[in-house]
Design a protein around this motif. Structure first.
Motif, short mmCIF file in Angstrom:
data_model
loop_
_atom_site.label_atom_id
_atom_site.label_comp_id
_atom_site.label_asym_id
_atom_site.label_seq_id
_atom_site.Cartn_x
_atom_site.Cartn_y
_atom_site.Cartn_z
N ASN A 245 -15.64 29.80 22.08
CA ASN A 245 -14.74 30.81 21.49
C ASN A 245 -14.96 32.14 22.21
OD1 ASN A 245 -13.40 32.72 19.86
ND2 ASN A 245 -13.71 31.47 18.02
N ARG A 246 -14.16 32.42 23.19
CA ARG A 246 -14.27 33.65 23.98
C ARG A 246 -14.08 34.89 23.11
NH1 ARG A 246 -13.18 35.00 29.52
NH2 ARG A 246 -12.52 37.17 29.73
N GLU A 247 -13.08 34.87 22.23
CA GLU A 247 -12.78 36.02 21.40
C GLU A 247 -13.94 36.34 20.46
OE1 GLU A 247 -10.43 39.23 20.26
OE2 GLU A 247 -10.18 37.80 21.91
N TRP A 248 -14.56 35.32 19.89
CA TRP A 248 -15.72 35.51 19.01
C TRP A 248 -16.87 36.16 19.77
CZ3 TRP A 248 -20.41 32.55 19.40
CH2 TRP A 248 -21.32 32.80 18.37
N LEU A 249 -17.12 35.72 20.99
CA LEU A 249 -18.18 36.32 21.80
C LEU A 249 -17.94 37.80 22.01
CD1 LEU A 249 -18.63 33.58 24.57
CD2 LEU A 249 -20.27 34.12 22.76
N ILE A 250 -16.70 38.13 22.35
CA ILE A 250 -16.36 39.52 22.68
C ILE A 250 -16.38 40.42 21.46
CG2 ILE A 250 -14.50 41.02 23.52
CD1 ILE A 250 -13.72 38.73 25.45
N THR A 251 -15.80 39.95 20.36
CA THR A 251 -15.62 40.83 19.20
C THR A 251 -16.78 40.81 18.21
OG1 THR A 251 -14.44 39.09 17.97
CG2 THR A 251 -13.12 40.59 19.35
N GLN A 252 -17.51 39.70 18.13
CA GLN A 252 -18.57 39.59 17.13
C GLN A 252 -19.98 39.73 17.71
OE1 GLN A 252 -17.75 39.41 13.84
NE2 GLN A 252 -15.65 39.65 14.62
N ILE A 253 -20.23 39.13 18.85
CA ILE A 253 -21.58 39.13 19.42
C ILE A 253 -21.76 40.28 20.41
CG2 ILE A 253 -23.35 37.75 20.56
CD1 ILE A 253 -22.38 36.67 17.87
N GLY A 254 -20.73 40.57 21.17
CA GLY A 254 -20.82 41.65 22.15
C GLY A 254 -21.27 42.98 21.55
N PRO A 255 -20.67 43.42 20.44
CA PRO A 255 -21.09 44.70 19.85
C PRO A 255 -22.55 44.72 19.43
CG PRO A 255 -18.93 44.09 19.02
CD PRO A 255 -19.44 42.91 19.80
N GLN A 256 -23.09 43.58 19.01
CA GLN A 256 -24.51 43.53 18.63
C GLN A 256 -25.40 43.70 19.86
OE1 GLN A 256 -25.63 40.53 15.60
NE2 GLN A 256 -23.48 39.90 15.62
N LEU A 257 -24.98 43.13 20.97
CA LEU A 257 -25.73 43.32 22.22
C LEU A 257 -25.61 44.76 22.71
CD1 LEU A 257 -25.24 40.21 24.53
CD2 LEU A 257 -27.19 40.81 23.11
N GLN A 258 -24.46 45.37 22.56
CA GLN A 258 -24.28 46.76 22.96
C GLN A 258 -25.21 47.67 22.16
OE1 GLN A 258 -20.10 47.22 22.28
NE2 GLN A 258 -19.52 46.03 24.08
N THR A 259 -25.34 47.39 20.88
CA THR A 259 -26.26 48.17 20.05
C THR A 259 -27.70 48.00 20.51
OG1 THR A 259 -24.82 48.01 18.11
CG2 THR A 259 -27.14 48.51 17.70
N LEU A 260 -28.08 46.75 20.80
CA LEU A 260 -29.42 46.48 21.29
C LEU A 260 -29.66 47.18 22.62
CD1 LEU A 260 -32.14 45.08 21.32
CD2 LEU A 260 -31.00 42.97 22.05
N ALA A 261 -28.68 47.14 23.49
CA ALA A 261 -28.82 47.80 24.81
C ALA A 261 -29.05 49.30 24.64
CB ALA A 261 -27.59 47.54 25.67
N ARG A 262 -28.32 49.91 23.72
CA ARG A 262 -28.50 51.35 23.49
C ARG A 262 -29.90 51.65 22.98
NH1 ARG A 262 -23.01 50.99 21.74
NH2 ARG A 262 -23.68 50.67 19.58
N GLN A 263 -30.46 50.78 22.17
CA GLN A 263 -31.81 50.97 21.66
C GLN A 263 -32.86 50.89 22.75
OE1 GLN A 263 -31.32 47.78 18.64
NE2 GLN A 263 -32.07 49.28 17.15
N LEU A 264 -32.55 50.13 23.79
CA LEU A 264 -33.53 49.92 24.86
C LEU A 264 -33.39 50.90 26.01
CD1 LEU A 264 -33.38 46.00 25.10
CD2 LEU A 264 -35.13 47.41 24.00
N MET A 265 -32.26 51.55 26.12
CA MET A 265 -32.02 52.45 27.26
C MET A 265 -32.52 53.85 26.99
SD MET A 265 -28.24 50.90 28.18
CE MET A 265 -27.81 52.17 29.36
#
Length: 265
Positions: A245-265
């Motif tokens: 499910n490409r859309e699920w990856l982009i809309t549901q999981i992607g934002p969680q990774l973006q948040t994690l990335a901001r915490q690490l940068m």
């Protein structure tokens, strides 16, 4: 690229250095020999290594003897063949310790892994692949490779595509040109999806790979920018055994990774 000159016997994977008098050919041969060993083929003999390295058997015999003496290879007592030695681990450990981000990231990665049911990893460049410097599994039911040191295609994976977005524009363009030339089969197979990801990144803020490398594996990744030592890196979350499910990856999981990335940068 310079034409191959047998006089210099540069490894087949490093033909661009053939004829370069500053290039330590013997050292390169030894390092390339170590790279022949993989999880799929952990034990190899001199004949197999000679065929892969395109070098004379006598040369391979001297290399394996030296590497065994130094502990980078160990000889299998029953088959007379070779496997990687413990010195390889000792060599890698100091390098991994330089990445302080790994210690900071582990608890946060574990939280995301448990929350999403995916496996979370950080990757950096290894030639034209991405190698994991940290990997957290949500469970142990994975049959595809996922561990520290695992290497995957840069062209065909979400984390490879996100890595490209961690590079400067000039770096990315240069690397894309190298990928076209150096890994043509990989490029031909994944070019369309890679370029689609690059084009859509400004809108989505993430990159995906859906069933491209393994038919039942999908992943989403985000760039981490420059981490320890100034190396570009990317953050990945992959899933196996659930409906693609490409859309699920982009809309549901992607934002969680973006948040994690901001915490690490």
């Amino acid at each position: 690229m310079k034409p191959y000159n047998p006089t210099f016997r540069a490894p087949a994977s490093l033909l661009e250095h053939a004829g370069d008098r500053q290039f330590a050919t013997t050292l390169a041969r030894g390092m390339e020999l170590l790279r022949c060993f993989t999880p799929e083929e952990p034990v190899l003999g001199n004949r197999e290594l000679a065929r892969r390295m395109q070098l004379p058997a006598a040369t391979i015999s001297r290399l394996t003897y030296t590497l065994v003496t130094m502990g980078y290879l160990a000889q299998d007592e029953h088959q007379g063949k070779y496997r990687l030695g413990s010195a390889v681990i000792s060599l890698a450990h100091p390098m991994l310790e330089l990445f302080n981000i790994r210690r900071r990231a582990r608890p946060l990665m574990l939280e995301v892994a448990h929350k999403t049911g995916g496996s979370v990893s950080i990757g950096i460049r290894d030639r034209f692949n991405i190698v994991y410097i940290e990997a957290i599994r949500s469970d142990n039911k994975r049959i595809y490779p996922l561990d520290v040191g695992t290497s995957h295609s840069m062209v065909g994976t979400a984390i490879g595509r996100a890595f490209l977005m961690s590079c400067t524009l000039a770096e990315r363009e240069a690397l894309l040109n190298q990928l076209r030339l150096k890994v043509p089969q990989d490029w031909e197979r994944h070019e369309a999806e890679l370029l689609r990801n690059v084009a859509e990144y400004p809108r989505h803020g993430c990159c995906v790979s859906v069933g491209e490398v393994y038919a039942d594996v999908q992943a989403v990744a985000v760039p981490l920018g420059r981490i320890d030592r100034g190396e570009p890196a990317a953050l990945n979350c992959s899933f196996q055994g659930r409906a693609l499910n490409r859309e699920w990856l982009i809309t549901q999981i992607g934002p969680q990774l973006q948040t994690l990335a901001r915490q690490l940068m």
